[in-house]
Write a protein that holds these residues in place. Structure first.
Motif, PDB file in Angstrom:
ATOM      1  N   VAL A 121      -6.272  46.645 -64.035  1.00 52.20           N
ATOM      2  CA  VAL A 121      -5.375  46.452 -62.897  1.00 52.20           C
ATOM      3  C   VAL A 121      -4.098  45.717 -63.289  1.00 52.20           C
ATOM      4  O   VAL A 121      -3.004  46.071 -62.815  1.00 52.20           O
ATOM      5  N   LEU A 122      -4.204  44.716 -64.153  1.00 51.82           N
ATOM      6  CA  LEU A 122      -3.037  43.887 -64.474  1.00 51.82           C
ATOM      7  C   LEU A 122      -2.208  44.436 -65.634  1.00 51.82           C
ATOM      8  O   LEU A 122      -1.054  44.055 -65.791  1.00 51.82           O
ATOM      9  N   VAL A 123      -2.786  45.305 -66.458  1.00 51.87           N
ATOM     10  CA  VAL A 123      -2.041  45.895 -67.584  1.00 51.87           C
ATOM     11  C   VAL A 123      -1.909  47.386 -67.314  1.00 51.87           C
ATOM     12  O   VAL A 123      -2.809  48.170 -67.606  1.00 51.87           O
ATOM     13  N   THR A 124      -0.778  47.786 -66.760  1.00 53.96           N
ATOM     14  CA  THR A 124      -0.576  49.193 -66.383  1.00 53.96           C
ATOM     15  C   THR A 124       0.653  49.811 -67.041  1.00 53.96           C
ATOM     16  O   THR A 124       1.035  50.917 -66.695  1.00 53.96           O
ATOM     17  N   SER A 125       1.261  49.100 -67.974  1.00 50.30           N
ATOM     18  CA  SER A 125       2.462  49.610 -68.636  1.00 50.30           C
ATOM     19  C   SER A 125       2.581  48.954 -70.001  1.00 50.30           C
ATOM     20  O   SER A 125       1.880  47.979 -70.319  1.00 50.30           O
ATOM     21  N   LEU A 126       3.487  49.487 -70.811  1.00 52.50           N
ATOM     22  CA  LEU A 126       3.714  48.907 -72.126  1.00 52.50           C
ATOM     23  C   LEU A 126       4.252  47.488 -72.017  1.00 52.50           C
ATOM     24  O   LEU A 126       3.872  46.598 -72.790  1.00 52.50           O
ATOM     25  N   SER A 127       5.131  47.255 -71.065  1.00 51.86           N
ATOM     26  CA  SER A 127       5.664  45.906 -70.892  1.00 51.86           C
ATOM     27  C   SER A 127       4.552  44.945 -70.477  1.00 51.86           C
ATOM     28  O   SER A 127       4.531  43.787 -70.904  1.00 51.86           O
ATOM     29  N   GLY A 128       3.617  45.409 -69.644  1.00 51.67           N
ATOM     30  CA  GLY A 128       2.497  44.567 -69.272  1.00 51.67           C
ATOM     31  C   GLY A 128       1.595  44.263 -70.446  1.00 51.67           C
ATOM     32  O   GLY A 128       1.085  43.139 -70.588  1.00 51.67           O
ATOM     33  N   PHE A 129       1.372  45.252 -71.323  1.00 49.24           N
ATOM     34  CA  PHE A 129       0.545  45.041 -72.513  1.00 49.24           C
ATOM     35  C   PHE A 129       1.209  44.056 -73.459  1.00 49.24           C
ATOM     36  O   PHE A 129       0.554  43.163 -74.018  1.00 49.24           O
ATOM     37  N   GLY A 404     -10.203  47.696 -70.756  1.00 46.18           N
ATOM     38  CA  GLY A 404      -9.500  48.119 -69.549  1.00 46.18           C
ATOM     39  C   GLY A 404      -8.007  48.257 -69.744  1.00 46.18           C
ATOM     40  O   GLY A 404      -7.371  49.146 -69.153  1.00 46.18           O
ATOM     41  N   ALA A 405      -7.430  47.393 -70.587  1.00 48.61           N
ATOM     42  CA  ALA A 405      -5.984  47.432 -70.801  1.00 48.61           C
ATOM     43  C   ALA A 405      -5.530  48.719 -71.473  1.00 48.61           C
ATOM     44  O   ALA A 405      -4.384  49.144 -71.308  1.00 48.61           O
ATOM     45  N   GLY A 406      -6.408  49.363 -72.226  1.00 50.35           N
ATOM     46  CA  GLY A 406      -6.010  50.584 -72.920  1.00 50.35           C
ATOM     47  C   GLY A 406      -5.717  51.750 -72.008  1.00 50.35           C
ATOM     48  O   GLY A 406      -5.133  52.755 -72.439  1.00 50.35           O
TER      49      GLY A 406
END
Length: 444
Positions: A121-129, A404-406
Motif C-alpha cells: 500500500v505504501l510503496v506504489t511507485s519508483l519514488s516511493g521505493f 509487498g513493495a515489489g
C-alpha cells in the motif's frame, strides 16, 4: 530482458520522467513504521506484548486491506495468498494449542499479512521505493556507532538506554567471532541484523549512481553485515555481488548463466558422492560443522513435515535424534514444520507470482529497468539467506514489506504489463468502420 545498469555510462542514461511527489501520509507511514521497528521496546498490558511495530500493523491492517480492495488492480492473487497464509498461521496455532497461544497466533499472523500490506500500500511507485530505501539506510547508519561499540565491548547501549523505560527484546549472551562480539543491535539475533544490511544491496547498486550516494549506501550495508559476523548475510552479499558482476561481464546473458548453473548441478550430481547441495552448503558456511547440522536439520525436518502436513506442529517440539539441536536454521522449512504445507505453499506462491509478473513487465523508462534488476537480485539474496536461518519478529515483517513493495514493478500505472487480473486493462479501441460499397444511392 534484464539490463545491467552499470553497462551504461552515467552521462548517456536517459532519465525517466520525474515521479509525482509522494503524499505526506505515505511518507509519514513509512518513516513511522521504520522508527517503530527500530525501537526495542516490549511493553506489556494485560498480558499482551505490545511491541511498537506490531501495534502499527494491528492498527493499519484493516484500512490497508480496504485500500487494496478499492484499488485499480483490486485484491489480486498475491493479496489473497498472503491473506490465506496469515489465516493459516493463526489457524495452525489454534489447532495445535487451542486458545493457550491465541495472542501469539494473532501477532504472528499480523506480522505476515500486515507487513506485506505496508509494502503493497505504501510503496506504489519508483519514488516511493526510493524513499523507503533512503529511510531504511538512514536508520541503519544511525545504528552503526552503537553497533561498533557493541562489537568491541559486548555492550548494547541502544538496548541499555530503552530498558530504563520498558522491557526490551533481550537477546542471548554476546558471542565472539573473529576477535569481536557479534552485534544484535535492535534485532533478536545477529543474523537478523546482518540480513537487514544485505537485503537491499542489489537495489543500492542499480538505483543509485556513484555520484548519488551509491558508495555510502553500499558501505552502510557492508558494515552492518560485517558487524553481524554471520554466514547467512555474507552468503546473500556474495550472491548479489556475483549476479551484478555477471551482468556487467556477460552483457546480461542471464539465460547463459542459468544454463551453466544447470550444467554444473547435473555434473556434480553425477561426479560427486556428496552431491551439489552438500557441496554448496559446506562451501558457503563459515563453520563446516554448522553445514552438516543444517543438512541433518533438513533431513529430519522434512520427516516431521510429512508426519504433520496440514497444520504442522505449532510450537510443539519436533522429532529428531537426541544429539541434534532443537533450532531449525531454515525459514522455509520451519514454516512448513510449524504451520503445514498449505502455509509454505502460499508464501512460495506469492513470491513466485511476484517474480514472474516483474519479469514479464515491460517499461519505457530506464529507471524502471534498473529497479527491476536490483529488486530481483535482492530477492534472490533474500531467498538464499532465509534458506539458512529462521526469522521472527521484526525480520519477518521486514521481509514481508520487501515482498509487498515489489508490486510497483508490475503495476500498469508504472509502465508494467497488466495481467489478466488487473482492472486497468482498457477495452480495445473500435476500428474505424469504412462505408460499405454499394451501387445504390444513400438513403435520405
Amino acid at each position: 530482458m534484464l539490463r545491467s545498469p552499470t553497462l551504461i555510462p552515467d552521462a548517456h542514461v536517459n532519465e525517466a520522467p520525474a515521479q509525482s511527489e509522494l503524499p505526506r501520509w505515505v511518507k509519514f507511514g513509512l518513516v513511522l513504521y521504520l522508527f517503530l521497528m527500530f525501537l526495542p521496546l516490549q511493553p506489556h498490558l494485560a498480558g499482551i506484548n505490545l511491541i511498537p511495530f506490531r501495534l502499527f500493523l494491528l492498527v493499519t491492517i484493516i484500512p490497508f486491506t480496504l485500500i487494496r480492495i478499492r484499488s485499480d488492480s483490486g485484491f489480486d492473487r498475491i493479496d489473497a495468498l498472503m491473506a490465506l497464509l496469515s489465516f493459516w498461521v493463526f489457524l495452525s496455532f489454534i489447532v495445535n494449542h487451542g486458545m493457550a497461544r491465541f495472542e501469539f497466533a494473532v501477532m504472528s499472523a499480523i506480522e505476515y499479512y500486515g507487513g506485506f500490506l505496508v509494502g503493497r500500500v505504501l510503496v506504489t511507485s519508483l519514488s516511493g521505493f526510493r524513499f523507503f530505501l533512503n529511510a531504511f539506510v538512514i536508520a541503519l547508519a544511525l545504528m552503526i556507532p552503537f553497533a561498533v561499540i557493541e562489537n568491541r565491548t559486548g555492550t548494547n547501549l541502544w538496548l541499555d538506554f530503552f530498558i530504563k523505560f520498558s522491557t526490551t527484546n533481550m537477546p542471548g549472551p554476546p558471542e565472539m567471532r573473529f576477535g569481536g562480539f557479534r552485534v544484535n543491535s535492535v534485532f533478536a539475533h545477529p543474523i537478523h541484523f546482518g540480513i537487514a544490511g544485505s537485503m537491499f544491496l542489489g537495489c543500492y547498486f542499480t538505483l543509485y549512481r556513484w555520484g548519488e550516494g551509491r558508495a555510502v549506501r553500499v558501505l552502510v550495508a557492508l558494515a552492518v553485515v560485517f558487524l553481524a559476523q554471520s554466514s547467512a548475510p555474507m552468503l546473500s552479499v556474495g550472491g548479489q555481488l556475483g549476479l551484478l558482476a555477471w551482468g556487467v561481464m556477460s552483457r546480461d546473458r542471464w539465460k547463459l548463466l542459468l544454463a551453466l548453473f544447470v550444467a554444473a548441478f547435473v555434473f556434480l550430481s553425477i561426479a560427486s558422492d556428496r552431491g551439489p547441495i552438500i557441496i554448496l552448503v559446506e562451501t558457503m558456511t563459515l563453520n563446516p560443522r554448522t553445514a552438516w547440522w543444517r543438512i541433518h536439520i533438513w533431513n529430519f525436518g522434512i520427516e516431521n513435515v510429512w508426519q504433520n502436513p496440514i497444520f504442522g506442529l505449532g510450537m510443539r517440539d519436533w522429532v529428531r535424534p537426541h544429539w541434534l539441536a532443537p533450532t531449525v536454521d531454515n525459514f522455509w522449512l520451519l514454516i512448513a514444520m510449524r504451520h503445514g504445507l498449505p502455509a509454505v505453499a502460499c508464501l512460495i506462491g506469492a513470491v513466485a507470482i511476484t517474480i514472474t509478473r516483474i519479469m514479464r513487465a515491460t517499461y519505457a523508462q530506464p529507471d524502471m529497468e534498473r529497479a527491476r534488476l536490483g529488486y530481483l537480485i535482492s530477492m534472490l539474496g533474500y531467498i538464499i539467506a532465509f534458506a539458512t536461518v529462521f526469522a521472527w519478529g521484526q525480520m519477518v515483517a521486514l521481509s514481508m514489506v520487501f515482498l509487498g513493495a515489489g508490486a510497483f514493478l508490475f503495476a500498469p500505472t508504472n509502465g508494467g504489463t497488466p495481467d489478466e487480473e488487473s482492472t486497468n486493462i482498457q477495452p480495445p479501441t473500435p476500428r474505424a468502420i469504412a462505408p460499405r460499397y454499394t451501387r445504390f444511392p444513400a438513403k435520405k
